[in-house]
Design a protein around this motif. Structure first.
Motif, PDB file in Angstrom:
ATOM      1  N   LEU A 242     -10.068 -17.439  15.127  1.00 51.22           N
ATOM      2  CA  LEU A 242     -10.071 -17.299  13.667  1.00 51.22           C
ATOM      3  C   LEU A 242     -11.122 -16.287  13.224  1.00 51.22           C
ATOM      4  O   LEU A 242     -10.869 -15.440  12.360  1.00 51.22           O
ATOM      5  N   HIS A 249      -4.804 -17.785  10.016  1.00 50.69           N
ATOM      6  CA  HIS A 249      -5.200 -18.872   9.118  1.00 50.69           C
ATOM      7  C   HIS A 249      -4.952 -20.204   9.821  1.00 50.69           C
ATOM      8  O   HIS A 249      -3.984 -20.355  10.560  1.00 50.69           O
ATOM      9  N   TYR A 250      -5.835 -21.152   9.577  1.00 56.66           N
ATOM     10  CA  TYR A 250      -5.671 -22.519  10.082  1.00 56.66           C
ATOM     11  C   TYR A 250      -5.736 -23.453   8.890  1.00 56.66           C
ATOM     12  O   TYR A 250      -6.729 -23.491   8.155  1.00 56.66           O
ATOM     13  N   ASN A 271     -10.895 -18.183   6.440  1.00 55.55           N
ATOM     14  CA  ASN A 271      -9.446 -18.199   6.667  1.00 55.55           C
ATOM     15  C   ASN A 271      -8.971 -19.578   7.120  1.00 55.55           C
ATOM     16  O   ASN A 271      -8.248 -19.718   8.112  1.00 55.55           O
TER      17      ASN A 271
END
Length: 304
Positions: A242, A249-250, A271
């Protein structure tokens, strides 16, 4: 009749619980959480059955709960909060509750997809802070969503996703009818998916399932959505990817420790979209879950 304690209710839970637990049901003592591990043995003393929402029962804690015979876990992910192997060794039955909120959790997962694709949480924070930053997002129509785990929630996710124009492919660890979803290997799914949504139960076969090697096989900029369990993903590798922008994106509803500590690395990233393990939390799903919990507690620990 088993003596039953609901160890860690909350005001939100209690409002719904009181609509479900009636005079004809077994008596259940309701205590408000959260409960630290050090407090657990004292809270449990005198009870043989515990209904558990989010309290940790490690092996040392279980050994100190000498009268405990049965834990009814509110949900399917008991392994995240209870040392299941230790419970079995100690003769403590652990019951879980599945299928109570397939639609509810899938709707939350789809909400995370929208939020991640359009940076909704990030822009919300910026605007609330007095800033203004229109961010370019991802149009979902025509993109590929990979559903990892085609149980009830995964199938609901596929149904909802199809309705918004996503191309859906699926993977399941055991042979399963995809219900109209094309089945792929995990490597094929990771390579093809713009969005990956996780719907696996956490067990010894799935812990660390998305390890570094698999995370690196995803499409550059992929969105990963997790409404399953944090332990399914190799978090150190995820955080590194990330930070590098390799994973775009998580969006997660679950953490390795809940609530997360201030040192949780995900809290430092831009993100990410983070929610407080609330995917199951609607009155409709909760009432079904609490009803089943009461019935399981009433059956006791000796029923197979």
């Amino acid at each position: 009749m088993p003596r039953t304690l609901f160890i860690d209710s909350t005001p939100d839970i209690d409002r719904v619980w009181k609509r479900v637990h009636g005079p004809a049901d077994i008596p259940i003592t309701v205590a408000m959480g959260p409960v630290s591990e050090e407090e657990v043995p004292g809270k449990v003393a005198g009870y043989d059955t515990v209904i558990n929402d989010a309290t940790y029962f490690s092996e040392p804690t279980l050994k100190r709960c000498t009268g405990l015979k049965h834990i009814v876990f509110l949900g399917t992910g008991a392994a995240s909060f209870v040392d299941l192997a230790a419970a079995e060794r100690l003769g403590i039955k652990v019951s879980t509750i599945g299928g109570y909120g397939d639609t509810t959790v899938a709707e939350h997962a789809m909400g995370l997809v929208f939020a991640a694709a359009r940076h909704i949480a990030t822009m919300h924070g910026i605007v609330r802070g007095g800033g203004w930053r229109p961010m370019q997002g991802m149009e979902l129509r025509g993109k590929t969503l990979g559903v990892v785990g085609l149980g009830g929630i995964g199938r609901e996710m596929a149904r909802i996703a199809g309705g918004v124009g996503l191309k859906v492919i699926g993977y399941n660890r055991s042979p399963v009818s995809g219900g109209g979803v094309p089945i792929a290997t995990i490597d094929e799914l990771l390579a093809q998916s713009d969005i990956v949504s996780l719907h696996l139960a956490l067990n010894e076969g799935t812990r660390g399932f998305l390890d570094r090697a698999r995370l690196e096989r995803t499409k550059p900029g992929v969105v990963i959505v997790n409404t399953a369990r944090a332990g399914i993903v190799d978090e150190p590798a995820l955080v590194e990817l990330l930070r590098a922008g390799r994973i775009g994106h998580y969006a997660t509803d679950v953490f390795g420790k809940e609530p997360p500590s201030p040192e949780e690395p995900l809290l430092t990233l831009d993100n990410v979209t983070l929610t407080a393990h609330a995917g199951y939390n609607t009155p409709e799903a909760a009432m079904t879950m609490y009803r089943r919990a009461i019935d399981l507690a009433a059956k006791g620990w000796s029923t197979p």
